[in-house]
Design a protein around this motif. Structure first.
Motif, short mmCIF file in Angstrom:
data_model
loop_
_atom_site.label_atom_id
_atom_site.label_comp_id
_atom_site.label_asym_id
_atom_site.label_seq_id
_atom_site.Cartn_x
_atom_site.Cartn_y
_atom_site.Cartn_z
N ALA A 65 0.83 -1.21 0.00
CA ALA A 65 0.00 0.00 0.00
C ALA A 65 0.87 1.26 0.00
O ALA A 65 0.50 2.26 -0.60
N GLY A 66 2.01 1.20 0.64
CA GLY A 66 2.93 2.33 0.62
C GLY A 66 3.55 2.57 -0.74
O GLY A 66 3.73 3.71 -1.17
N LYS A 67 3.87 1.49 -1.44
CA LYS A 67 4.51 1.61 -2.76
C LYS A 67 3.50 1.88 -3.88
O LYS A 67 3.79 2.63 -4.80
N TYR A 68 2.34 1.24 -3.80
CA TYR A 68 1.36 1.29 -4.88
C TYR A 68 -0.04 1.60 -4.35
O TYR A 68 -0.96 0.80 -4.51
N PRO A 69 -0.24 2.74 -3.71
CA PRO A 69 -1.52 3.00 -3.06
C PRO A 69 -2.73 3.00 -4.00
O PRO A 69 -3.82 2.59 -3.59
N GLU A 70 -2.55 3.42 -5.23
CA GLU A 70 -3.69 3.50 -6.15
C GLU A 70 -3.82 2.30 -7.09
O GLU A 70 -4.74 2.24 -7.89
N LYS A 71 -2.92 1.34 -6.96
CA LYS A 71 -3.00 0.14 -7.79
C LYS A 71 -4.13 -0.75 -7.28
O LYS A 71 -4.41 -0.84 -6.09
N THR A 72 -4.80 -1.42 -8.21
CA THR A 72 -5.92 -2.29 -7.85
C THR A 72 -5.43 -3.53 -7.12
O THR A 72 -4.58 -4.26 -7.62
N ARG A 80 -18.53 -5.49 -9.99
CA ARG A 80 -19.21 -4.37 -9.34
C ARG A 80 -18.28 -3.35 -8.70
O ARG A 80 -18.65 -2.20 -8.55
N LYS A 81 -17.11 -3.76 -8.28
CA LYS A 81 -16.27 -2.87 -7.48
C LYS A 81 -14.80 -3.19 -7.66
O LYS A 81 -14.42 -4.32 -7.91
N SER A 82 -14.00 -2.17 -7.49
CA SER A 82 -12.54 -2.30 -7.53
C SER A 82 -12.01 -1.69 -6.22
O SER A 82 -12.51 -0.67 -5.76
N VAL A 83 -11.01 -2.33 -5.63
CA VAL A 83 -10.44 -1.88 -4.36
C VAL A 83 -8.93 -1.68 -4.54
O VAL A 83 -8.24 -2.58 -5.01
N THR A 84 -8.44 -0.51 -4.16
CA THR A 84 -7.01 -0.23 -4.25
C THR A 84 -6.30 -0.79 -3.02
O THR A 84 -6.93 -1.11 -2.01
N TYR A 85 -4.98 -0.84 -3.11
CA TYR A 85 -4.21 -1.29 -1.94
C TYR A 85 -4.38 -0.34 -0.77
O TYR A 85 -4.42 -0.77 0.38
N ARG A 86 -4.53 0.96 -1.04
CA ARG A 86 -4.77 1.92 0.05
C ARG A 86 -6.09 1.60 0.75
O ARG A 86 -6.15 1.57 1.98
N GLU A 87 -7.13 1.36 -0.03
CA GLU A 87 -8.44 1.04 0.55
C GLU A 87 -8.41 -0.28 1.30
O GLU A 87 -8.97 -0.40 2.40
N LEU A 88 -7.75 -1.27 0.73
CA LEU A 88 -7.65 -2.58 1.38
C LEU A 88 -6.90 -2.47 2.71
O LEU A 88 -7.32 -3.03 3.72
N SER A 89 -5.84 -1.71 2.71
CA SER A 89 -5.07 -1.50 3.94
C SER A 89 -5.93 -0.81 5.00
O SER A 89 -5.93 -1.21 6.17
N ALA A 90 -6.69 0.20 4.60
CA ALA A 90 -7.57 0.90 5.55
C ALA A 90 -8.64 -0.04 6.10
O ALA A 90 -8.93 -0.01 7.30
N GLN A 91 -9.20 -0.88 5.24
CA GLN A 91 -10.22 -1.84 5.70
C GLN A 91 -9.61 -2.87 6.65
O GLN A 91 -10.24 -3.25 7.65
#
Length: 64
Positions: free
Chosen positions: A13-20, A26-37
């Protein structure tokens, strides 16, 4: 060397926060979002006091 999923997710998530991280029709989740969840789930586990009890998770009803 990373030896657990949490450390790997934080680093990724630190290196690629916006990567899927994953997606479906229906939905796509980035590494930033996954880390937050993941952090939110961990905080809830701590609040509930189930640190040393077996824990299983499922995302049958994904978040909106």
């Amino acid at each position: 060397m990373l030896n657990n999923v949490t450390a790997w997710l934080e680093q990724t998530a630190g290196k690629y926060p916006e990567k899927t991280a994953f997606s479906d029709e229906r939905k796509s989740v980035t590494y930033r979002e996954l880390s937050a969840q993941a952090k939110a789930a961990a905080a809830q586990i701590i609040r509930l006091g189930i640190l040393k009890k077996p824990v299983a998770g499922s995302q049958r009803n994904p978040l909106p």
